[in-house]
Motif scaffolding. Sequence first.
Motif, PDB file in Angstrom:
ATOM      1  N   ILE A  67       5.098 -26.041  14.497  1.00 49.01           N
ATOM      2  CA  ILE A  67       5.711 -24.888  14.944  1.00 49.01           C
ATOM      3  C   ILE A  67       5.601 -24.576  16.262  1.00 49.01           C
ATOM      4  O   ILE A  67       4.686 -24.432  17.029  1.00 49.01           O
ATOM      5  CB  ILE A  67       5.478 -23.630  14.183  1.00 49.01           C
ATOM      6  CG1 ILE A  67       5.237 -23.879  12.492  1.00 49.01           C
ATOM      7  CG2 ILE A  67       6.049 -22.619  14.692  1.00 49.01           C
ATOM      8  CD1 ILE A  67       4.750 -22.670  11.889  1.00 49.01           C
ATOM      9  N   GLN A  68       7.209 -25.408  16.767  1.00 50.26           N
ATOM     10  CA  GLN A  68       7.329 -24.357  18.240  1.00 50.26           C
ATOM     11  C   GLN A  68       8.462 -23.999  18.271  1.00 50.26           C
ATOM     12  O   GLN A  68       9.816 -23.820  18.354  1.00 50.26           O
ATOM     13  CB  GLN A  68       8.088 -26.105  18.786  1.00 50.26           C
ATOM     14  CG  GLN A  68       8.885 -25.931  20.362  1.00 50.26           C
ATOM     15  CD  GLN A  68       9.367 -26.952  20.831  1.00 50.26           C
ATOM     16  OE1 GLN A  68      10.113 -28.135  20.235  1.00 50.26           O
ATOM     17  NE2 GLN A  68      10.285 -26.571  21.957  1.00 50.26           N
ATOM     18  N   LEU A  69       8.092 -21.995  19.103  1.00 55.48           N
ATOM     19  CA  LEU A  69       9.042 -21.175  19.185  1.00 55.48           C
ATOM     20  C   LEU A  69       9.603 -21.233  20.283  1.00 55.48           C
ATOM     21  O   LEU A  69       9.424 -22.065  20.821  1.00 55.48           O
ATOM     22  CB  LEU A  69       8.149 -19.897  19.317  1.00 55.48           C
ATOM     23  CG  LEU A  69       7.061 -19.471  17.348  1.00 55.48           C
ATOM     24  CD1 LEU A  69       6.174 -18.718  18.702  1.00 55.48           C
ATOM     25  CD2 LEU A  69       7.706 -20.011  17.076  1.00 55.48           C
ATOM     26  N   THR A  70      11.161 -20.242  19.994  1.00 52.99           N
ATOM     27  CA  THR A  70      12.228 -20.218  20.683  1.00 52.99           C
ATOM     28  C   THR A  70      11.736 -19.880  22.485  1.00 52.99           C
ATOM     29  O   THR A  70      10.913 -19.224  21.894  1.00 52.99           O
ATOM     30  CB  THR A  70      13.262 -20.320  20.442  1.00 52.99           C
ATOM     31  OG1 THR A  70      14.195 -20.110  21.430  1.00 52.99           O
ATOM     32  CG2 THR A  70      13.785 -18.203  20.021  1.00 52.99           C
ATOM     33  N   SER A  71      11.615 -20.027  22.867  1.00 49.30           N
ATOM     34  CA  SER A  71      11.141 -19.198  24.922  1.00 49.30           C
ATOM     35  C   SER A  71      12.945 -18.129  24.571  1.00 49.30           C
ATOM     36  O   SER A  71      12.488 -17.469  25.739  1.00 49.30           O
ATOM     37  CB  SER A  71      11.232 -20.142  25.683  1.00 49.30           C
ATOM     38  OG  SER A  71      12.375 -21.097  26.103  1.00 49.30           O
ATOM     39  N   SER A  72      13.815 -18.437  23.825  1.00 48.37           N
ATOM     40  CA  SER A  72      14.689 -18.089  24.363  1.00 48.37           C
ATOM     41  C   SER A  72      15.633 -17.188  22.983  1.00 48.37           C
ATOM     42  O   SER A  72      16.600 -17.908  22.348  1.00 48.37           O
ATOM     43  CB  SER A  72      16.106 -18.444  25.363  1.00 48.37           C
ATOM     44  OG  SER A  72      17.181 -17.563  25.377  1.00 48.37           O
ATOM     45  N   LYS A  73      15.432 -16.001  22.633  1.00 50.48           N
ATOM     46  CA  LYS A  73      15.691 -15.979  21.379  1.00 50.48           C
ATOM     47  C   LYS A  73      17.729 -15.113  21.718  1.00 50.48           C
ATOM     48  O   LYS A  73      17.917 -14.626  22.280  1.00 50.48           O
ATOM     49  CB  LYS A  73      14.952 -14.499  20.498  1.00 50.48           C
ATOM     50  CG  LYS A  73      13.618 -14.771  20.117  1.00 50.48           C
ATOM     51  CD  LYS A  73      13.002 -13.523  19.519  1.00 50.48           C
ATOM     52  CE  LYS A  73      11.804 -14.135  18.165  1.00 50.48           C
ATOM     53  NZ  LYS A  73      10.922 -13.200  17.836  1.00 50.48           N
ATOM     54  N   LYS A  74      18.151 -15.636  20.001  1.00 48.27           N
ATOM     55  CA  LYS A  74      19.513 -15.256  20.632  1.00 48.27           C
ATOM     56  C   LYS A  74      19.639 -14.121  20.033  1.00 48.27           C
ATOM     57  O   LYS A  74      18.611 -13.153  18.984  1.00 48.27           O
ATOM     58  CB  LYS A  74      19.963 -15.955  19.898  1.00 48.27           C
ATOM     59  CG  LYS A  74      20.242 -17.520  19.762  1.00 48.27           C
ATOM     60  CD  LYS A  74      21.093 -18.751  18.369  1.00 48.27           C
ATOM     61  CE  LYS A  74      20.569 -18.576  17.623  1.00 48.27           C
ATOM     62  NZ  LYS A  74      20.993 -20.058  17.061  1.00 48.27           N
ATOM     63  N   VAL A 119      11.173 -25.694  14.671  1.00 47.23           N
ATOM     64  CA  VAL A 119      12.043 -26.028  15.970  1.00 47.23           C
ATOM     65  C   VAL A 119      12.825 -25.239  15.739  1.00 47.23           C
ATOM     66  O   VAL A 119      13.628 -24.619  15.668  1.00 47.23           O
ATOM     67  CB  VAL A 119      11.562 -27.542  16.395  1.00 47.23           C
ATOM     68  CG1 VAL A 119      11.080 -28.375  16.501  1.00 47.23           C
ATOM     69  CG2 VAL A 119      13.664 -28.574  15.700  1.00 47.23           C
ATOM     70  N   PRO A 120      13.771 -24.523  17.811  1.00 52.13           N
ATOM     71  CA  PRO A 120      14.359 -23.952  17.728  1.00 52.13           C
ATOM     72  C   PRO A 120      15.719 -24.930  17.249  1.00 52.13           C
ATOM     73  O   PRO A 120      16.151 -25.858  17.917  1.00 52.13           O
ATOM     74  CB  PRO A 120      14.571 -24.155  19.633  1.00 52.13           C
ATOM     75  CG  PRO A 120      13.216 -24.451  20.551  1.00 52.13           C
ATOM     76  CD  PRO A 120      12.243 -25.054  19.146  1.00 52.13           C
ATOM     77  N   TYR A 121      16.719 -23.973  16.966  1.00 48.15           N
ATOM     78  CA  TYR A 121      17.783 -24.552  16.634  1.00 48.15           C
ATOM     79  C   TYR A 121      18.302 -25.250  17.473  1.00 48.15           C
ATOM     80  O   TYR A 121      18.518 -25.129  19.142  1.00 48.15           O
ATOM     81  CB  TYR A 121      18.608 -23.456  15.922  1.00 48.15           C
ATOM     82  CG  TYR A 121      20.002 -23.539  15.523  1.00 48.15           C
ATOM     83  CD1 TYR A 121      20.331 -23.963  14.295  1.00 48.15           C
ATOM     84  CD2 TYR A 121      20.873 -23.667  15.997  1.00 48.15           C
ATOM     85  CE1 TYR A 121      21.333 -24.489  13.497  1.00 48.15           C
ATOM     86  CE2 TYR A 121      22.234 -23.773  15.800  1.00 48.15           C
ATOM     87  CZ  TYR A 121      22.510 -23.848  14.916  1.00 48.15           C
ATOM     88  OH  TYR A 121      23.786 -24.721  14.181  1.00 48.15           O
ATOM     89  N   GLN A 122      18.693 -26.150  17.475  1.00 47.24           N
ATOM     90  CA  GLN A 122      19.298 -26.411  18.353  1.00 47.24           C
ATOM     91  C   GLN A 122      20.447 -28.014  18.006  1.00 47.24           C
ATOM     92  O   GLN A 122      20.042 -29.096  16.585  1.00 47.24           O
ATOM     93  CB  GLN A 122      18.799 -27.918  19.261  1.00 47.24           C
ATOM     94  CG  GLN A 122      17.288 -29.063  17.850  1.00 47.24           C
ATOM     95  CD  GLN A 122      16.450 -29.386  18.980  1.00 47.24           C
ATOM     96  OE1 GLN A 122      16.407 -30.055  19.870  1.00 47.24           O
ATOM     97  NE2 GLN A 122      15.619 -28.527  18.839  1.00 47.24           N
ATOM     98  N   ALA A 123      21.410 -29.145  18.544  1.00 50.59           N
ATOM     99  CA  ALA A 123      21.889 -30.189  18.844  1.00 50.59           C
ATOM    100  C   ALA A 123      21.878 -31.167  18.446  1.00 50.59           C
ATOM    101  O   ALA A 123      20.116 -31.611  18.251  1.00 50.59           O
ATOM    102  CB  ALA A 123      23.162 -30.405  19.483  1.00 50.59           C
ATOM    103  N   ILE A 124      21.542 -32.392  17.067  1.00 52.29           N
ATOM    104  CA  ILE A 124      21.290 -33.341  16.300  1.00 52.29           C
ATOM    105  C   ILE A 124      21.695 -34.824  17.032  1.00 52.29           C
ATOM    106  O   ILE A 124      22.967 -34.339  17.376  1.00 52.29           O
ATOM    107  CB  ILE A 124      21.290 -33.428  15.356  1.00 52.29           C
ATOM    108  CG1 ILE A 124      21.225 -31.979  14.646  1.00 52.29           C
ATOM    109  CG2 ILE A 124      20.342 -34.211  14.655  1.00 52.29           C
ATOM    110  CD1 ILE A 124      21.248 -32.264  13.061  1.00 52.29           C
TER     111      ILE A 124
END
Length: 365
Positions: free
Chosen positions: A8-15, A50-55
């Motif tokens: 688990i890698q948590l985001t550093s910038s929550k939306k 992982v943080p939501y991100q582009a593929i």
Amino acid sequence: MEKSSISIQLTSSKKPKPQSDELAFGRVFTDHMFVMDYSVEENWHSPRIVPYQAIAMEPAAMVYHYGQTVFEGLKAYLTKEGKVLLFRPEKNMERLNKSNDRLCIPRVDEEFVLEALKQLITVDKEWIPEKEGTSLYIRPFIISTESYLGVAPSKTYKLIIILSPVGSYYKEGIAPVKIAVESEFVRAVAGGTGTAKTAGNYASSLKAQEVAEASGFSQVLWLDGLEKKYIEEVGSMNIFFKINGEIITPALNGSILEGVTRNSVLQLLKHWGLPVTERKISVEEIAEAHKEGKLEEAFGTGTAAVISPVGELIWKNESLVINNGETGPISKKLYSTITSIQRGDQSDEFGWTTEVSTVEKEKVN
């Protein structure tokens, strides 16, 4: 793989989270996603949140060219007590593998993917909206990723799960919708991919949907691909008709997607002691039943809308108004019962719900 193998890698910038009363369907996505890879050498491996991100994929990735992809759709619901419930998620995992088999995609460990899904929801549980009629939509999907332009099954894949807080699928809500019977285009044929939940089925439906919407219809009613005579589905839902007291739904025939909500509706109707039949039914039979005053009710069933009453059918420029264009009693009872079970407001005597976690109420929008 074990539960503990999921990193688990948590985001550093929550939306920022939208307000529950501003939610549409499938426009906003949570902070994280689940990803798992497949290769011939390692099988399914490297499960991670992982943080939501582009593929990032190469232009030659096979999914772009041959559409080798499958997906699922289910929801997480927040109860008044702050519990997070899933509705029959094991059925979605089972259907995912059926779709995998049809599209030559390696099968997944259903229990493990369901566990990964639960962990992802737990990480992003603050995104689950609280307002009645809202939920957290869950979209697992698999794409072929090998860079190769030959027509063959890919040797590499990604399984991804994303989450989206959603409001009602239809702007009309539980109000009856106007449906056009589609006589030119077809959704699927037996032996094709109609029984799989794959992107191409939906892409091929867009033209008919576009034409229908331009004419003021909410959806299209699909007929069989051979004779264009027998009813199959309505839009992206299964369809039911009540004729002279009997509730009828098209039998699974090799081109109809087996819906989880469809299965649940069949169980409920039988549990209530109502006459329900799975069989072939033609649009001519529907028109004749309407003419004789025997077409009492019609409704679609699906994960997104749950129950969508049909108030009017248009076939060969003829208007078939059903139940005076009003929501029928069976539709109301089914919608109320299923949504009450999903949200924990009614006892679940069928064992359909699975608890994921508990959310502190003050953290929910």
